[in-house]
Design a protein around this motif. Structure first.
Motif, mmCIF file in Angstrom:
data_model
loop_
_atom_site.group_PDB
_atom_site.id
_atom_site.type_symbol
_atom_site.label_atom_id
_atom_site.label_comp_id
_atom_site.label_asym_id
_atom_site.label_seq_id
_atom_site.Cartn_x
_atom_site.Cartn_y
_atom_site.Cartn_z
ATOM 1 N N ARG A 1 -8.827 -8.393 4.740
ATOM 2 C CA ARG A 1 -9.260 -7.455 5.785
ATOM 3 C C ARG A 1 -8.101 -6.582 6.251
ATOM 4 N N ARG A 2 -6.941 -7.182 6.404
ATOM 5 C CA ARG A 2 -5.773 -6.427 6.850
ATOM 6 C C ARG A 2 -5.408 -5.326 5.858
ATOM 7 N N LYS A 3 -5.454 -5.637 4.556
ATOM 8 C CA LYS A 3 -5.087 -4.640 3.558
ATOM 9 C C LYS A 3 -6.172 -3.558 3.420
ATOM 10 N N ILE A 4 -7.432 -3.952 3.541
ATOM 11 C CA ILE A 4 -8.516 -2.959 3.477
ATOM 12 C C ILE A 4 -8.394 -1.977 4.632
ATOM 13 N N VAL A 5 -8.126 -2.495 5.838
ATOM 14 C CA VAL A 5 -7.950 -1.624 7.001
ATOM 15 C C VAL A 5 -6.812 -0.642 6.757
ATOM 16 N N GLU A 6 -5.730 -1.116 6.151
ATOM 17 C CA GLU A 6 -4.592 -0.236 5.879
ATOM 18 C C GLU A 6 -4.997 0.898 4.938
ATOM 19 N N VAL A 7 -5.771 0.585 3.903
ATOM 20 C CA VAL A 7 -6.227 1.621 2.970
ATOM 21 C C VAL A 7 -7.157 2.604 3.670
ATOM 22 N N LEU A 8 -8.120 2.099 4.429
ATOM 23 C CA LEU A 8 -9.082 2.982 5.100
ATOM 24 C C LEU A 8 -8.403 3.850 6.147
ATOM 25 N N ASP A 9 -7.426 3.291 6.850
ATOM 26 C CA ASP A 9 -6.694 4.088 7.839
ATOM 27 C C ASP A 9 -5.929 5.214 7.159
ATOM 28 N N ARG A 10 -5.352 4.928 6.008
ATOM 29 C CA ARG A 10 -4.611 5.972 5.301
ATOM 30 C C ARG A 10 -5.547 7.027 4.705
ATOM 31 N N LEU A 11 -6.754 6.617 4.380
ATOM 32 C CA LEU A 11 -7.756 7.600 3.944
ATOM 33 C C LEU A 11 -8.260 8.427 5.113
ATOM 34 N N GLY A 12 -8.026 7.952 6.331
ATOM 35 C CA GLY A 12 -8.397 8.701 7.525
ATOM 36 C C GLY A 12 -9.857 8.581 7.905
ATOM 37 N N VAL A 13 -10.512 7.454 7.502
ATOM 38 C CA VAL A 13 -11.938 7.300 7.790
ATOM 39 C C VAL A 13 -12.142 6.249 8.884
ATOM 40 N N VAL B 1 0.865 -1.173 0.000
ATOM 41 C CA VAL B 1 0.000 0.000 0.000
ATOM 42 C C VAL B 1 0.901 1.223 0.000
ATOM 43 N N GLY B 2 0.837 2.002 -1.069
ATOM 44 C CA GLY B 2 1.699 3.175 -1.198
ATOM 45 C C GLY B 2 1.126 4.393 -0.498
ATOM 46 N N ASN B 3 1.544 5.542 -0.981
ATOM 47 C CA ASN B 3 1.062 6.795 -0.395
ATOM 48 C C ASN B 3 -0.375 7.068 -0.823
ATOM 49 N N ILE B 4 -1.237 7.230 0.139
ATOM 50 C CA ILE B 4 -2.646 7.520 -0.123
ATOM 51 C C ILE B 4 -2.992 8.822 0.589
ATOM 52 N N VAL B 5 -3.487 9.778 -0.172
ATOM 53 C CA VAL B 5 -3.834 11.083 0.397
ATOM 54 C C VAL B 5 -5.107 10.944 1.218
ATOM 55 N N PRO B 6 -5.091 11.401 2.468
ATOM 56 C CA PRO B 6 -6.305 11.296 3.307
ATOM 57 C C PRO B 6 -7.452 12.123 2.734
ATOM 58 N N VAL B 7 -8.652 11.707 3.034
ATOM 59 C CA VAL B 7 -9.853 12.465 2.666
ATOM 60 C C VAL B 7 -10.013 13.618 3.654
ATOM 61 N N ASP B 8 -10.271 14.810 3.144
ATOM 62 C CA ASP B 8 -10.497 15.953 4.032
ATOM 63 C C ASP B 8 -11.661 15.655 4.968
ATOM 64 N N ASN B 9 -11.433 15.853 6.267
ATOM 65 C CA ASN B 9 -12.456 15.578 7.287
ATOM 66 C C ASN B 9 -12.937 14.125 7.229
ATOM 67 N N GLY B 10 -12.014 13.234 6.873
ATOM 68 C CA GLY B 10 -12.376 11.822 6.758
ATOM 69 C C GLY B 10 -12.851 11.214 8.062
ATOM 70 N N HIS B 11 -12.453 11.805 9.184
ATOM 71 C CA HIS B 11 -12.880 11.274 10.478
ATOM 72 C C HIS B 11 -14.389 11.352 10.678
ATOM 73 N N GLU B 12 -15.066 12.106 9.804
ATOM 74 C CA GLU B 12 -16.519 12.230 9.894
ATOM 75 C C GLU B 12 -17.237 11.105 9.141
ATOM 76 N N VAL B 13 -16.474 10.306 8.411
ATOM 77 C CA VAL B 13 -17.056 9.310 7.506
ATOM 78 C C VAL B 13 -16.938 7.914 8.115
ATOM 79 N N ASN B 14 -17.973 7.090 7.901
ATOM 80 C CA ASN B 14 -17.992 5.717 8.397
ATOM 81 C C ASN B 14 -18.123 4.736 7.233
ATOM 82 N N VAL B 15 -17.210 3.774 7.174
ATOM 83 C CA VAL B 15 -17.251 2.724 6.169
ATOM 84 C C VAL B 15 -17.503 1.400 6.864
ATOM 85 N N PHE B 16 -18.417 0.618 6.314
ATOM 86 C CA PHE B 16 -18.648 -0.746 6.795
ATOM 87 C C PHE B 16 -18.169 -1.680 5.695
#
Length: 319
Positions: free
Chosen positions: A196-208, A172-187
């Motif tokens: 699951r481990r790789k998806i979590v890594e992507v979502l964490d880097r998106l900041g959601v 998983v390379g550099n992923i720019v976080p989503v502005d105000n991503g902490h307001e967003v919920n992904v299920f």
């Protein structure tokens, strides 16, 4: 017991019949043997063809389980011995039959001792191995188990884990976080621990923020609980979940039925569903569209997953 004479057209005679399985919570497995008493299975959609084991060219510094390379109709593909990968021992030999598979945009040859036949099974009769008795040391490479009409158990391969174990995790390379991503919920839901481990890594880097389930039935039960709670407190589900990310193949309930349930429930109006699957052919994309997915992403490319989710997440932030 096992017959290795299934070949191209006889094995994959028609895609139309399989696309009609969409929404039926059923799948088709190709059964095969590794020279032991165990019976193994792989989703027919992953198998491009079955042939006799060809001449394999060995190369230096090969990963554990990789026997070498072959040239197949102009393409050079790696060949893995499933006996070695699953730790069944060299005494079983490499296998006289090769299954050519397409998975997560990889084409691989899997050496097996023989293929048997294609069987159709209900996903609700496919169970995670944790729910059943432990197997024979191959359990880390088994994603699910089902039982045939004759009583035999079939171990279904977790190809994602086999790929990660042989070639390493996807980076998983550099992923720019989503502005105000902490307001967003992904299920999200995926039955593979590697995925699951790789998806979590992507979502964490998106900041959601995110929650997950490990199979389709668990996901649907949790989503129904979230919807019921939202209704009770006078909120919309879209206020609680902004995007749902589903796998296609899962024990108990597949991603197509799960998506159909979500899209058929008015409480989930406004919540986009993204299907994230190793089954990346156009036929599988069409199957996803048939049940109403809003986007379809082939596993596993972190950048593509992030950029598919990004506009949906940004829209949720701005809503």
């Amino acid at each position: 017991m096992f017959n290795s004479d299934l070949r191209d057209s006889a094995l994959l005679d028609s895609i139309d019949g399989r696309t009609r399985l969409v929404g039926s919570n059923r799948m088709e497995l190709l059964l095969f043997s590794l020279g032991t008493e165990e019976c193994f299975g792989i989703n027919v959609f992953k198998v491009r063809e079955v042939c006799c084991t060809p001449f394999i060219t060995r190369t230096p510094n090969m990963p554990h389980g990789m026997e070498g390379l072959i040239s197949l109709r102009g393409n050079v593909i790696p060949v893995l011995s499933l006996n070695t990968v699953l730790g069944l021992g060299a005494g079983q030999g490499l296998g006289s039959t090769m299954m050519v598979t397409e998975y997560s945009k990889h084409t691989l040859g899997f050496l097996v001792h023989g293929v048997d036949r294609i069987v159709r099974v209900d996903w609700d009769k496919v169970h995670a191995p944790d729910n059943l008795a432990a197997g024979t040391g191959t359990s880390s490479f088994i994603t699910a188990i089902t039982q045939l009409d004759d009583g035999r158990l079939v171990s279904i391969l977790d190809v994602e884990t086999i790929l990660a174990n042989t070639f390493g995790d996807a980076v998983v390379g550099n992923i720019v976080p989503v502005d105000n991503g902490h307001e967003v919920n992904v299920f999200f839901v995926d039955d593979s621990a590697v995925a699951r481990r790789k998806i979590v890594e992507v979502l964490d880097r998106l900041g959601v923020r995110h929650k997950h389930a490990q199979n389709g039935l668990e996901a649907w039960n949790r989503l129904e609980g979230i919807a019921s709670h939202a209704t009770l407190i006078g909120r919309r589900v879209a206020d609680e979940i902004d995007v749902i990310l589903v796998d296609a193949e899962m024990p108990e309930m597949d991603g197509y039925v799960l998506t159909r349930n979500i899209k058929g429930d008015a409480r989930f109006d406004g919540v986009p569903v993204v299907m994230h699957s190793s089954l990346s052919s156009e036929a599988n994309r069409a199957m996803g569209r048939h049940v109403g997915v809003d986007a379809y992403v082939a596993k596993f490319d972190a950048d593509v997953l992030a950029e598919t989710l990004r506009p949906l997440l940004q829209r949720a932030v701005q809503a």
